[in-house]
Design a protein around this motif. Structure first.
Motif, PDB file in Angstrom:
ATOM      1  N   GLY A  10      -5.600   4.651  -7.608  1.00  0.00           N
ATOM      2  CA  GLY A  10      -5.203   3.247  -7.602  1.00  0.00           C
ATOM      3  C   GLY A  10      -6.353   2.326  -7.954  1.00  0.00           C
ATOM      4  O   GLY A  10      -6.424   1.195  -7.486  1.00  0.00           O
ATOM      5  N   GLU A  29       1.777  -5.196  -3.715  1.00  0.00           N
ATOM      6  CA  GLU A  29       1.321  -4.434  -2.550  1.00  0.00           C
ATOM      7  C   GLU A  29       1.791  -2.987  -2.669  1.00  0.00           C
ATOM      8  O   GLU A  29       2.898  -2.732  -3.153  1.00  0.00           O
ATOM      9  CB  GLU A  29       1.914  -5.027  -1.261  1.00  0.00           C
ATOM     10  N   VAL A  30       0.933  -2.073  -2.251  1.00  0.00           N
ATOM     11  CA  VAL A  30       1.306  -0.659  -2.240  1.00  0.00           C
ATOM     12  C   VAL A  30       1.212  -0.156  -0.811  1.00  0.00           C
ATOM     13  O   VAL A  30       0.202  -0.360  -0.130  1.00  0.00           O
ATOM     14  CB  VAL A  30       0.369   0.175  -3.149  1.00  0.00           C
ATOM     15  N   ASP A  31       2.300   0.462  -0.346  1.00  0.00           N
ATOM     16  CA  ASP A  31       2.314   1.045   0.991  1.00  0.00           C
ATOM     17  C   ASP A  31       2.785   2.496   0.824  1.00  0.00           C
ATOM     18  O   ASP A  31       3.979   2.762   0.717  1.00  0.00           O
ATOM     19  CB  ASP A  31       3.285   0.244   1.875  1.00  0.00           C
ATOM     20  N   GLU A  33       4.088   5.498  -0.799  1.00  0.00           N
ATOM     21  CA  GLU A  33       4.794   5.795  -2.052  1.00  0.00           C
ATOM     22  C   GLU A  33       5.637   4.602  -2.537  1.00  0.00           C
ATOM     23  O   GLU A  33       6.354   4.715  -3.526  1.00  0.00           O
ATOM     24  CB  GLU A  33       5.697   7.017  -1.855  1.00  0.00           C
ATOM     25  N   ALA A  35       5.747   0.645  -3.834  1.00  0.00           N
ATOM     26  CA  ALA A  35       5.024  -0.544  -4.310  1.00  0.00           C
ATOM     27  C   ALA A  35       5.997  -1.720  -4.315  1.00  0.00           C
ATOM     28  O   ALA A  35       7.185  -1.553  -4.607  1.00  0.00           O
ATOM     29  CB  ALA A  35       4.491  -0.313  -5.718  1.00  0.00           C
ATOM     30  N   THR A  36       5.489  -2.882  -3.966  1.00  0.00           N
ATOM     31  CA  THR A  36       6.333  -4.082  -3.974  1.00  0.00           C
ATOM     32  C   THR A  36       5.700  -5.150  -4.855  1.00  0.00           C
ATOM     33  O   THR A  36       4.532  -5.509  -4.671  1.00  0.00           O
ATOM     34  CB  THR A  36       6.519  -4.630  -2.544  1.00  0.00           C
ATOM     35  N   LEU A  63      -0.218   1.464 -12.185  1.00  0.00           N
ATOM     36  CA  LEU A  63       0.523   1.876 -11.000  1.00  0.00           C
ATOM     37  C   LEU A  63      -0.093   3.148 -10.413  1.00  0.00           C
ATOM     38  O   LEU A  63      -0.206   4.156 -11.114  1.00  0.00           O
ATOM     39  CB  LEU A  63       1.992   2.136 -11.379  1.00  0.00           C
ATOM     40  N   VAL A  67       2.938   6.363  -6.248  1.00  0.00           N
ATOM     41  CA  VAL A  67       4.104   5.477  -6.086  1.00  0.00           C
ATOM     42  C   VAL A  67       5.352   6.114  -6.686  1.00  0.00           C
ATOM     43  O   VAL A  67       5.350   6.568  -7.823  1.00  0.00           O
ATOM     44  CB  VAL A  67       3.836   4.102  -6.736  1.00  0.00           C
ATOM     45  N   VAL A  70       9.488   1.357  -6.713  1.00  0.00           N
ATOM     46  CA  VAL A  70       8.929   0.021  -6.968  1.00  0.00           C
ATOM     47  C   VAL A  70      10.017  -1.008  -6.649  1.00  0.00           C
ATOM     48  O   VAL A  70      11.114  -0.958  -7.207  1.00  0.00           O
ATOM     49  CB  VAL A  70       8.488  -0.134  -8.441  1.00  0.00           C
TER      50      VAL A  70
END
Ligand code: ACO
Length: 274
Positions: A10, A29-31, A33, A35-36, A63, A67, A70
């Motif tokens: 990342g 934001e990535v949490d 697996e 991503a938002t 990305l 992830v 999405v």
């Protein structure tokens, strides 16, 4: 190799720094697996500019490999009111020009700019991910097309889709026409686009534009639940299955059967090949 490893970790934060994204009206934001991507200009109803689209493309290019889901959502009362209307004024958007400047550029430049903008939408269909548009309030023009660029649409009961472009003398050119026709059929797509009318939640669900309608307050939870369901299947099998499904329309039954066999051979070798 180094590039792939960097993607996995990342990195490339310089391309999608929070500051650059904020200037483009986005948060990312990535949490694990998931991503938002949040459209984040609520005071302007998440209106989109060329900067928004190139930032979306940069998110796609960077990305993180872990992830698998999405989520695309909007802050404030609307998912997105479409293109920033300042683009239609002679002054345009500061630093980004206007349609007057685009019209004066050569055809090659114009096509290049459209392809660049479309790149922000097209990556959301990659087989390795499932994209979910969480749509509430207005999704107009480019906002509607962004929702259409996702694999799934979970919508709030206050959703209002509108393909406004023909009313403004334009065509929808941010990759939305093909998914719209595939989802609702040609006649309904003609009706929706050439009248530029609003499509509300009940109709969206009935004609296949939305997978699920929930109360506005339940939207985030419904999207989280769907993401968890999607993550419960095998990552590689999910990507292979999505590739098959995406190719199905363009293939004959015979060709599709062959494609299924080829994908399955890879799965079987991976699972049982020792
Ligand atoms: N571009 C730039 N600013 C916008 C846009 C837009 N597309 N949409 C809304 N805003 C701004 C308004 O100018 C207003 O700014 P201000 O507070 O500085 O005056 C603010 O956002 C709030 O807008 P309102 O109209 O007051 O919000 P409301 O909730 O009443 O209405 C709605 C929302 C229906 C989305 C309305 O703003 C609207 O019709 N916007 C224009 C939609 C449009 O024609 N988009 C282009 C489609 S074509 C394409 O995308 C290619």
């Amino acid at each position: 190799m180094a590039e792939a490893q960097a993607r996995q970790r990342g990195e490339h934060a310089e391309d999608v720094s929070a500051e650059r994204l904020a200037e483009s009206g986005l948060r990312f934001e990535v949490d694990g697996e998931i991503a938002t991507i949040t459209l984040d200009r609520p005071d302007k109803r998440n209106a989109q500019t060329f900067a928004t689209w190139s930032a979306l493309a940069a998110i796609g290019d960077n990305l993180p490999e872990q992830v698998r889901v999405v989520v695309v959502k909007g802050e404030g009362p609307s998912f997105s009111a479409g293109i920033d209307l300042r683009m239609f004024t002679p002054e345009g958007v500061p630093g980004q020009g206007s349609f007057s400047s685009v019209a004066r550029s050569g055809d090659t430049d114009f096509e290049h700019n459209i392809r660049k903008a479309q790149a922000g939408f097209l990556w959301l269909r990659r087989p390795e991910i499932v994209s979910i548009a969480a749509v509430h309030g207005h999704a107009i023009g480019a906002g509607f097309q962004l929702a259409l660029s996702c694999d799934l649409r979970i919508v709030a009961d206050d959703v209002k889709f509108c393909m406004k472009e023909p009313a403004l003398g334009l065509v929808p050119d941010l990759t939305g026409t093909k998914p719209l026709v595939e989802l609702v059929g040609l006649a309904k797509a003609v009706d929706i686009c050439l009248t530029a009318r609003m499509v509300h939640a009940e109709e969206a669900m009935r004609i296949g534009l939305a997978e699920q309608v929930v109360a506005r307050d339940d939207l985030d939870r419904a999207v989280r639940d769907k993401a968890a369901e999607l993550l419960s299947t095998n990552r590689d099998a999910a990507a292979a299955t999505k590739r098959l499904l995406q190719g199905a329309r363009a293939r004959t039954l015979e060709e599709q059967s062959i494609a299924e066999g080829l994908e399955q051979a890879v799965r079987i070798k991976t699972l049982f090949g020792g």
